[in-house]
Design a protein around this motif. Structure first.
Motif, PDB file in Angstrom:
ATOM      1  N   ARG A 204     -45.416 -52.787  32.121  1.00 40.12           N
ATOM      2  CA  ARG A 204     -46.411 -51.579  32.161  1.00 40.12           C
ATOM      3  C   ARG A 204     -47.055 -51.432  30.800  1.00 40.12           C
ATOM      4  NH1 ARG A 204     -45.006 -49.769  28.092  1.00 40.12           N
ATOM      5  NH2 ARG A 204     -43.164 -48.251  27.646  1.00 40.12           N
ATOM      6  N   TYR A 205     -48.291 -50.904  30.671  1.00 38.62           N
ATOM      7  CA  TYR A 205     -49.053 -51.084  29.399  1.00 38.62           C
ATOM      8  C   TYR A 205     -49.081 -49.831  28.876  1.00 38.62           C
ATOM      9  CZ  TYR A 205     -53.049 -49.062  32.149  1.00 38.62           C
ATOM     10  OH  TYR A 205     -53.879 -48.157  32.859  1.00 38.62           O
ATOM     11  N   ALA A 207     -46.383 -46.089  29.008  1.00 39.14           N
ATOM     12  CA  ALA A 207     -45.340 -45.282  29.582  1.00 39.14           C
ATOM     13  C   ALA A 207     -44.984 -43.927  28.871  1.00 39.14           C
ATOM     14  CB  ALA A 207     -44.118 -46.044  30.039  1.00 39.14           C
ATOM     15  N   TRP A 208     -45.785 -43.544  28.019  1.00 34.73           N
ATOM     16  CA  TRP A 208     -45.680 -42.271  27.282  1.00 34.73           C
ATOM     17  C   TRP A 208     -44.082 -42.335  26.701  1.00 34.73           C
ATOM     18  CZ3 TRP A 208     -49.822 -39.599  26.307  1.00 34.73           C
ATOM     19  CH2 TRP A 208     -50.818 -39.779  27.007  1.00 34.73           C
TER      20      TRP A 208
ATOM     21  N   ALA B  28     -44.890 -35.166  26.398  1.00 29.94           N
ATOM     22  CA  ALA B  28     -44.555 -36.518  26.551  1.00 29.94           C
ATOM     23  C   ALA B  28     -43.580 -36.920  25.599  1.00 29.94           C
ATOM     24  CB  ALA B  28     -45.457 -37.465  26.786  1.00 29.94           C
ATOM     25  N   GLY B  32     -40.943 -37.294  28.217  1.00 28.74           N
ATOM     26  CA  GLY B  32     -41.325 -38.954  28.293  1.00 28.74           C
ATOM     27  C   GLY B  32     -42.210 -39.175  29.412  1.00 28.74           C
ATOM     28  N   GLN B  33     -42.953 -37.783  29.774  1.00 25.26           N
ATOM     29  CA  GLN B  33     -43.817 -37.989  30.673  1.00 25.26           C
ATOM     30  C   GLN B  33     -45.042 -37.052  30.392  1.00 25.26           C
ATOM     31  OE1 GLN B  33     -44.434 -40.504  33.066  1.00 25.26           O
ATOM     32  NE2 GLN B  33     -46.293 -39.270  33.428  1.00 25.26           N
ATOM     33  N   GLN B 285     -38.229 -55.016  38.283  1.00 29.13           N
ATOM     34  CA  GLN B 285     -39.347 -54.164  38.277  1.00 29.13           C
ATOM     35  C   GLN B 285     -40.611 -54.905  38.813  1.00 29.13           C
ATOM     36  OE1 GLN B 285     -40.344 -50.976  35.382  1.00 29.13           O
ATOM     37  NE2 GLN B 285     -42.289 -52.096  34.912  1.00 29.13           N
ATOM     38  N   THR B 287     -44.410 -54.321  39.878  1.00 26.37           N
ATOM     39  CA  THR B 287     -45.752 -53.419  39.687  1.00 26.37           C
ATOM     40  C   THR B 287     -46.855 -54.169  40.311  1.00 26.37           C
ATOM     41  OG1 THR B 287     -46.340 -54.662  37.623  1.00 26.37           O
ATOM     42  CG2 THR B 287     -44.777 -52.760  37.469  1.00 26.37           C
TER      43      THR B 287
END
Lengths: 269, 321
Positions: A204-205, A207-208, B28, B32-33, B285, B287
């Motif tokens: 993933r480029y 992801a915070w 975040a 984390g978001q 994972q 994607t």
């Protein structure tokens, strides 16, 4: 043992250069013929230290706090030396910049020089590209901080007189703007290459994660500072304060977050 | 038209939008978001501001590199937004020798149309080396997929090297562990059932190698755990993470507790449980985001045009006059 000697040699030479710069500023004397050779000597000894450790460990200074402080001290010093060499009229800013680098040196001395293997996700060309671009950004910002520091210190008479031979605030401000614009380009490239690396390593480029978020906030602050400078024509002193804020946030991003956060940027999980 | 757009093109509004974007990103750091709604508002405002500036700002017509920079930024923001609508990120765990069945966790945009369920690939072998410490070194996983001609193809994936299959990218993650392979032989002579229990990740949760398993079709629940004899990873030397040869499967059912070596069996109400093997499971994972290369292209175009603009502006004047 040789590594320790070259490192201590480098640090002592840097300190000598910094002290000469501060004395030169206080007594309004041009000490460039001492400072530049001292800085170059320090850089050479420091490069030897980094090279020796690199050869011994089989990987570059990318993992531990000690390595990151050492390599960033070297790159920041290199950026400053280039500015010192190429823009003679701003040389007295060494009296502002060198004390900042003294802080890094002190931190480096207190850091444990222990070793750590290179995480598997660091074995990529993007490590060198991403880190290199970040160093250019931070170096440009450091020089901008030196210039901005002079603008701010001129507010008081007893510090302002140290820098009276420097160009006026308007011209220093223009230089700071140029340096921050350069910084924005390299900061942007650093973020992009970091995203490429993250996509490669973690699928993933973006992801915070804390380091990505702090790096993004740093970039936003640079962009915001430049826009405000253009939009509302802030004074040289106002822009100087913005440069300081950018540097503080960038400093925390480079030297704080990677060692506080437990997320993938640590790399060794 | 241009008159009412002018306030939207204001540089002050740019500063406000950038500040809002920063505020949207700050949570975040802790959570984390970032909140998608806050991000959408800030980015939406920025996009409006950008587009209005591109349309109304006459200076862009004289400075084409600056115009290109802002156009690229507008495209970048739009692509990121589209990407959030169409992305898919999923997670699954596959035991060595088994095939992918389904995603265990999925995050996807509302317009995601990819069919991750249709993917055909298997995990053949997991090899992870560790430095002394232990500190993880290289991850190498042999995965098998089937080509257009139906022939199996083995490919090694690992750090920096995903499997690209039918538009999906399949990455080996940090998550891996041991998986006892068990079979259940019903007393009534029914077909034996084979299953595996993915124990908690190793070495991250090495002291908690327990998991409840409900035997499929039997409705019996057992607690299975691994009692490892000796060291799996030598803290003083480089090691290869593989299922430990010396280990016993601990099975708890009700008040009873039993330990089985590989090949041994245990009589339980309704059937016989056999400990067949011990293998590795690997977390993958998966994607899918078609916008990724376009986002990269737009970002690079933005930086290139910004650099060009600054070069044109500053290259012919000294750093300090």
């Amino acid at each position: 043992m040789i590594e320790q000697l070259t490192l201590w040699g480098a640090l002592l030479v840097y300190v000598a250069a910094g002290v000469v710069a501060i004395i030169g500023a206080v007594f309004q004397q041009d000490r460039a013929r001492w400072i530049l050779p001292l800085l170059l000597l320090g850089l050479t000894l420091h490069a030897m230290t980094i090279g020796l450790r690199w050869g011994r460990l089989g990987h570059g200074p990318f993992v531990t706090m000690f390595e990151i402080l050492s390599s960033n001290l070297w790159s920041l010093m290199t950026a400053f030396v280039i500015a010192y060499w190429r823009i003679p009229s701003i040389r007295p800013i060494a009296a502002v910049v060198m004390p900042l680098l003294f802080i890094l040196m002190g931190w480096l001395i207190l850091s444990h020089p222990g070793e750590s293997p290179l995480p598997a996700t660091f074995r990529t060309i993007w490590l060198y590209i991403h880190v290199g671009l970040g160093k250019v950004f931070l170096g440009a910002t450091l020089v901008a901080v030196g210039v901005s520091g002079v603008i701010l210190l001129r507010r008081w008479q007893w510090t302002g007189r140290l820098f009276r031979d420097l160009p006026d605030d308007r011209r220093l401000d223009a230089l700071a703007l140029r340096l921050m614009a350069l910084g924005l380009v390299f900061d942007s490239l650093m973020l992009i290459t970091g995203a490429i690396w993250a996509q490669d390593a973690w699928g993933r480029y973006w992801a915070w994660d804390p380091l990505e978020t702090w790096a993004f906030l740093t970039w936003l602050l640079v962009a915001l500072a430049l826009h405000l400078r253009l939009a509302i024509r802030v004074s040289p002193r106002g822009f100087a304060w913005m440069v300081m804020v950018v540097f503080v946030v960038a400093f925390l991003t480079f030297f704080g977050v990677p060692f506080v956060s437990q997320t993938p940027h640590q790399g060794v999980v | 038209m241009i008159d009412w757009l002018a306030p939207l093109a204001s540089l002050r509004l740019t500063a406000v939008a950038l500040a809002l974007l920063g505020l949207a990103a700050v949570p975040a750091i802790v959570r984390g978001q970032a909140d998608p709604l806050h991000l959408a508002i800030a980015l939406g405002l920025l996009e409006l501001n950008l587009l209005a500036a591109i349309i109304t700002n006459k200076s862009f017509r004289r400075q084409s590199a600056l115009l290109a920079f802002h156009l690229a930024l507008a495209v970048l923001v739009a692509l990121v937004a589209i990407g959030r609508l169409t992305f898919l990120t999923g997670y699954t765990e596959i035991v060595e020798g088994a095939s992918y069945e389904k995603l265990l966790e999925v995050r996807a945009g509302p317009l995601q149309t990819g069919r991750a369920e249709g993917l055909r690939f298997a995990s053949e072998r997991v090899r992870i080396t560790y430095h002394p410490g232990p500190v993880r070194d290289a991850t190498r996983v042999i995965v098998r997929y089937w080509g257009a001609d139906g022939r199996p193809v083995d490919e090694e994936i690992g750090d920096h090297h995903p499997l690209v299959l039918d538009g999906f990218r399949i990455y080996a993650t940090f998550n891996k562990g041991f998986s006892p392979i068990l079979s259940w032989w019903p007393d009534n002579g029914g077909k034996p059932i084979r299953g595996s229990v993915n124990l908690p990740r190793y070495p991250g949760e090495q002291d908690a190698q327990w998991r409840e398993w409900v035997i499929p079709g039997a409705g019996i629940s057992v607690f299975t755990g691994l009692r490892i004899e000796g060291e799996v990873l030598d803290p003083q030397r480089r090691s290869l993470l593989r299922p430990p040869e010396q280990s016993r499967l601990v099975v708890r059912h009700g008040d009873s507790r039993h330990e089985l070596r590989r090949g041994e069996h245990l009589q339980l109400p309704g059937g016989v449980l056999v400990f067949d093997d011990l293998r590795m499971w690997m977390g993958f994972q998966i994607t899918n985001d078609w916008t990724t290369p376009w986002v990269l292209a737009a970002a690079l175009a933005a930086v290139a045009s910004l650099a060009l603009h600054l070069w044109a502006r500053y290259a012919h004047s000294p750093w300090m006059d």
